[in-house]
Design an enzyme around this catalytic site. Sequence first.
Site, PDB file in Angstrom:
ATOM      1  N   HIS A 156     -10.645  -2.090   6.671  1.00 31.83           N
ATOM      2  CA  HIS A 156      -9.776  -1.531   7.708  1.00 31.83           C
ATOM      3  C   HIS A 156     -10.452  -0.326   8.364  1.00 31.83           C
ATOM      4  O   HIS A 156     -11.491   0.148   7.903  1.00 31.83           O
ATOM      5  CB  HIS A 156      -8.427  -1.102   7.121  1.00 31.83           C
ATOM      6  CG  HIS A 156      -7.485  -2.233   6.888  1.00 31.83           C
ATOM      7  ND1 HIS A 156      -7.524  -2.991   5.739  1.00 31.83           N
ATOM      8  CD2 HIS A 156      -6.485  -2.757   7.653  1.00 31.83           C
ATOM      9  CE1 HIS A 156      -6.588  -3.927   5.802  1.00 31.83           C
ATOM     10  NE2 HIS A 156      -5.949  -3.806   6.948  1.00 31.83           N
ATOM     11  N   LYS A 160      -6.948   4.462   7.888  1.00 34.03           N
ATOM     12  CA  LYS A 160      -5.978   3.901   6.939  1.00 34.03           C
ATOM     13  C   LYS A 160      -5.973   4.730   5.661  1.00 34.03           C
ATOM     14  O   LYS A 160      -7.029   5.025   5.095  1.00 34.03           O
ATOM     15  CB  LYS A 160      -6.300   2.435   6.635  1.00 34.03           C
ATOM     16  CG  LYS A 160      -5.219   1.754   5.793  1.00 34.03           C
ATOM     17  CD  LYS A 160      -5.386   0.244   5.770  1.00 34.03           C
ATOM     18  CE  LYS A 160      -4.347  -0.434   4.894  1.00 34.03           C
ATOM     19  NZ  LYS A 160      -2.964  -0.219   5.377  1.00 34.03           N
TER      20      LYS A 160
END
Length: 269
Positions: A156, A160
């Site tokens: 990600h 995040k």
Amino acid sequence: MIPLKIAIAGANGRMGRVLVEAVNNHPDTVLSGALEHSGSEALGLDAGYAVGLKTGIAISDDVDAVLAQSDVLIDFTRPEPTLKHLQKCVEKQVNIIIGTTGFDDAGKAAIRAAAEKTGIVFAANFSVGVNLTFHILDTVARVLNEGYDIEIIEGHHRHKVDAPSGTALRMGEVIAGALGRDLKQCAVYGREGHTGPRDPSTIGFATVRAGDIVGDHTALFATDGERVEITHKAGSRMTFAAGAVRAAVWVNGKTGLYDMQDVLGLNNR
């Protein structure tokens, strides 16, 4: 048909902005409110300002006022504010779509309890493709149930805050369930140093955080002579947002706890 009135929590965040756009794009929904935390620089601005839309809805920090004019709240924020919003939704009899990840056991228990009084769709991932992947993984794990090492790799963007991702953990839960295992007992999160030979009963997790990766997930089943890799890659947050709006329309008029598998008709209820 009267449009479904949807409010967005965290409306000025990366996901919130896309959710505003997704609600605007859906023919059966209308934006009824947009929430941000007190002190946000976005308070008072039009909810669609960041995506070039004029919605006529000002971003607010008044949860009660927003919920009073809404049928459902979509929340992709963080566990603490989501749980506060959840209690307000119960009080106001407003359904809630929860895409927030990183809840502890107590948080998940609070969601289950709230579902006795309102309709909730709680999912680690609202992408149609990811939920089809979960369905496929259940079948694959049941077939490749002996002699295969299982690893889950996810990536990600740099912003995040939780790891592994909720989607990766859900992949692990699906696989462990198909194999009759408890993920809490068999998960291995990262490896470092002299780890010794791999325990064949474990499910490993590896995490990448870099750049602007929207969401990459791979489940790897490896044995001597072959590997099976099942991969999903998201190129846009709109895939999650559109799924969340679809879930909001689906749960309207319902009470109880559901996930995206229910919305897509992949669960047998």
